[in-house]
Design an enzyme around this catalytic site. Structure first.
Site, short mmCIF file in Angstrom:
data_model
loop_
_atom_site.label_atom_id
_atom_site.label_comp_id
_atom_site.label_asym_id
_atom_site.label_seq_id
_atom_site.Cartn_x
_atom_site.Cartn_y
_atom_site.Cartn_z
N ARG A 31 -12.02 13.58 6.99
CA ARG A 31 -10.77 12.87 7.31
C ARG A 31 -9.64 13.06 6.42
O ARG A 31 -9.75 12.91 5.15
CB ARG A 31 -10.94 11.06 7.29
CG ARG A 31 -9.56 10.36 7.53
CD ARG A 31 -9.77 8.83 7.63
NE ARG A 31 -8.52 8.04 7.62
CZ ARG A 31 -8.30 7.41 6.61
NH1 ARG A 31 -8.63 7.48 5.44
NH2 ARG A 31 -6.82 6.63 6.92
N ARG A 72 6.44 -0.43 4.67
CA ARG A 72 6.49 -0.66 3.08
C ARG A 72 7.51 -1.35 2.46
O ARG A 72 8.55 -1.28 3.13
CB ARG A 72 6.11 0.60 2.54
CG ARG A 72 4.70 1.32 3.02
CD ARG A 72 4.29 2.55 2.18
NE ARG A 72 3.25 3.03 2.63
CZ ARG A 72 1.79 2.70 2.26
NH1 ARG A 72 1.79 1.64 1.53
NH2 ARG A 72 1.03 3.34 2.72
N LYS A 219 -6.92 3.75 16.66
CA LYS A 219 -7.34 3.07 15.74
C LYS A 219 -6.77 1.42 16.15
O LYS A 219 -5.69 1.14 16.29
CB LYS A 219 -6.46 3.36 14.36
CG LYS A 219 -6.96 4.61 13.82
CD LYS A 219 -6.18 5.22 12.76
CE LYS A 219 -6.44 4.18 11.38
NZ LYS A 219 -5.68 4.58 10.15
N THR A 277 -12.99 1.02 6.41
CA THR A 277 -12.42 0.26 5.54
C THR A 277 -13.36 -0.49 4.86
O THR A 277 -13.99 -1.42 5.22
CB THR A 277 -11.32 -0.52 6.07
OG1 THR A 277 -10.61 -0.13 7.14
CG2 THR A 277 -10.27 -1.02 4.79
#
Length: 475
Positions: A31, A72, A219, A277
């Site tokens: 990945r 962010r 995702k 994760t």
């Protein structure tokens, strides 16, 4: 080992020798996280993966994971500030150096999309603020609910807010074009909300592809995606349960059941599913995982995940090779558990499914393999469809799938139980029935006298027309 391992590649593993060691240890998919690093850096990694595949005869796939509309905070003066519970702070969409009074947030529609009382979470949910007043189109006053230290460029989640920004950003489009130029096998779209997001990515890929069309991974990390999961599964090629952001966006106690339900739905619809994760987070620094981490990997395998994924453990962690070895040991142990095999997902009726005959034969191949205790299920594919269908039944027999190009063989390396090969010099069914067992026998995967189940099309080469099922013994 039937369950596959996806490893995130970063500074700890991107050089040729470390990458080669990872693939030899058992990594099936590499990945590349497009939230970090330059295209030139990723180009070198891709070159190394392809060289290693050539040297070792492996089919390690490449997954380009797009950043998506990640929100962010900005740069903070002196590196960090302390958020104090009960105090207020202003979030601004205009660039500024953050301090205790005001910080920058990268989502330019923030003030227009949020409402009073909505929560905003930062740093994986460790910090929480709440909208108290909308001051202007660029500034919002926030009350600090759960304080602590906030450093620069931390992730922001808006679990109560309906985001209006597109799921595919300009940066994502640039990254997709780069990925297509380098023939990656899979493209993962972050923060998917609806099936339309996947359809838009497919159209971008179709317009820009030069050689091969990579398959798409949706995702799942937003509440909207959970609501629309069936429609998303219908149009995507695979699913990634991205539990990091998902566990912030929805109550974290819901995540295990969400994971179990999505895995089940993906199996029913023959779509590979990755669990991701913090699977082995403790091995970022330690040589051994916690018992909870071992159980997390084990239960993901028992639930039927096609693949388990590392993130920081192999990209920046201290023990990337040991992490993969540990995951492999857990997988091998769990795969001795009989209940994970042969799920009996019957194909839908012909009136609803144009591939009813095709799917029925693939189902029967697994059924026959189980009753005959076949040492292998063998077939060829032009698109990967047959491999996905066979895999979804979770047969105990090894699945050996032959493709006519290297790209497709690599792509199938994500799929549970499938060991792909690239072999393009057979042209009819009779030759396939003779040549493939001889090839597998020559590399030690089957032995004389082994019962083998074959599926395919007759004449050979009919795409989507599997119409042949054959049981014989290896000579």
């Amino acid at each position: 080992m039937k369950t596959k391992i996806v490893a995130t590649i970063g500074p700890a593993t991107s050089d040729f020798e470390n990458l080669k060691a990872l693939i030899k240890e058992g990594v099936n998919v590499c990945r590349l996280n497009f939230s970090h690093d330059s295209h030139d850096y990723k180009k070198e990694i891709i070159k190394n993966i392809k060289k290693i595949n050539s040297e070792l005869g492996t089919n390690a796939a490449i997954l380009a994971d797009l950043q998506g509309p990640k929100i962010r905070t900005g740069l903070i003066k002196d590196g960090a500030i302390e958020l104090v519970e009960g105090e207020t702070i202003i979030f601004s969409t205009e660039a500024c150096e953050g301090d205790k009074n005001r910080i920058f947030i990268s989502y330019d529609r923030f003030a227009k999309d949020v409402s009073i009382g909505e929560r905003v979470l930062m740093d994986d949910g460790k910090l929480q603020v709440e909208v108290s007043e909308i001051l202007s189109d660029t500034e919002v006053k926030m009350e600090i609910i759960a304080g602590g230290s906030l450093s620069s460029k931390k992730g922001v989640n808006l679990p109560d807010t309906k985001i209006t920004t597109p799921s595919i950003t300009e940066k994502d489009i640039e990254d997709v074009i780069f990925a297509l130029e380098h023939d990656v096998n899979w493209v993962a779209l972050s923060f998917v909300r609806t099936a339309q997001d996947i359809l838009e990515l497919k159209e971008i890929i179709r317009k820009n592809a030069k050689h091969y069309l990579p398959k798409i991974i949706a995702k799942i990390e937003k509440p909207e995606a959970i609501k629309n999961i069936q429609e998303i599964i219908d149009v995507t090629d695979a699913i990634m349960i991205a539990r990091g952001d998902l566990g912030v966006e929805v109550p974290q106690e819901r995540v295990p059941l969400i994971q179990k339900n999505i895995i089940r739905q993906c199996q029913v619809h023959s779509k590979p599913v990755i669990v991701a994760t913090q699977m082995m987070e403790g091995m970022m620094d330690n040589l051994r995982p916690t018992r909870a981490e071992v159980s997390d990997v084990a239960y993901s395998v028992m639930q039927g995940a096609d693949a388990v994924m590392t993130s920081g453990e192999t990209s920046v962690g201290k023990h990337p090779l040991e992490t993969i070895a540990t995951m492999k040991a857990i997988i091998n142990e769990v795969e001795q558990y009989e209940d994970i095999y042969f799920k009996h997902f019957l194909p839908s009726r012909e009136s609803e499914n144009p591939r009813f005959i095709n799917d029925s034969i693939l189902y029967s191949a697994c059924n026959l393999a189980q009753h005959a205790e076949a040492k292998a299920i063998i077939g060829n594919t032009h698109s990967g469809y047959s491999a996905f269908r066979i895999s979804a039944q979770r047969p105990k027999s090894p699945i050996y799938i032959f493709a006519k190009n290297k790209h497709l063989a690599e792509t199938m390396n994500l799929v549970w139980g499938v060991q792909p090969f690239c072999l393009d010099d057979f042209h009819d069914t009779d030759i396939m029935l003779q040549k493939l067992p001889a090839y597998l026998k020559g590399i030690g995967l089957v032995n004389a006298g082994d019962p083998l189940v074959f599926f395919g099309s007759a004449p050979l080469g009919l795409m989507g027309k599997t119409n042949m099922l054959h049981l014989s013994y290896c000579l």
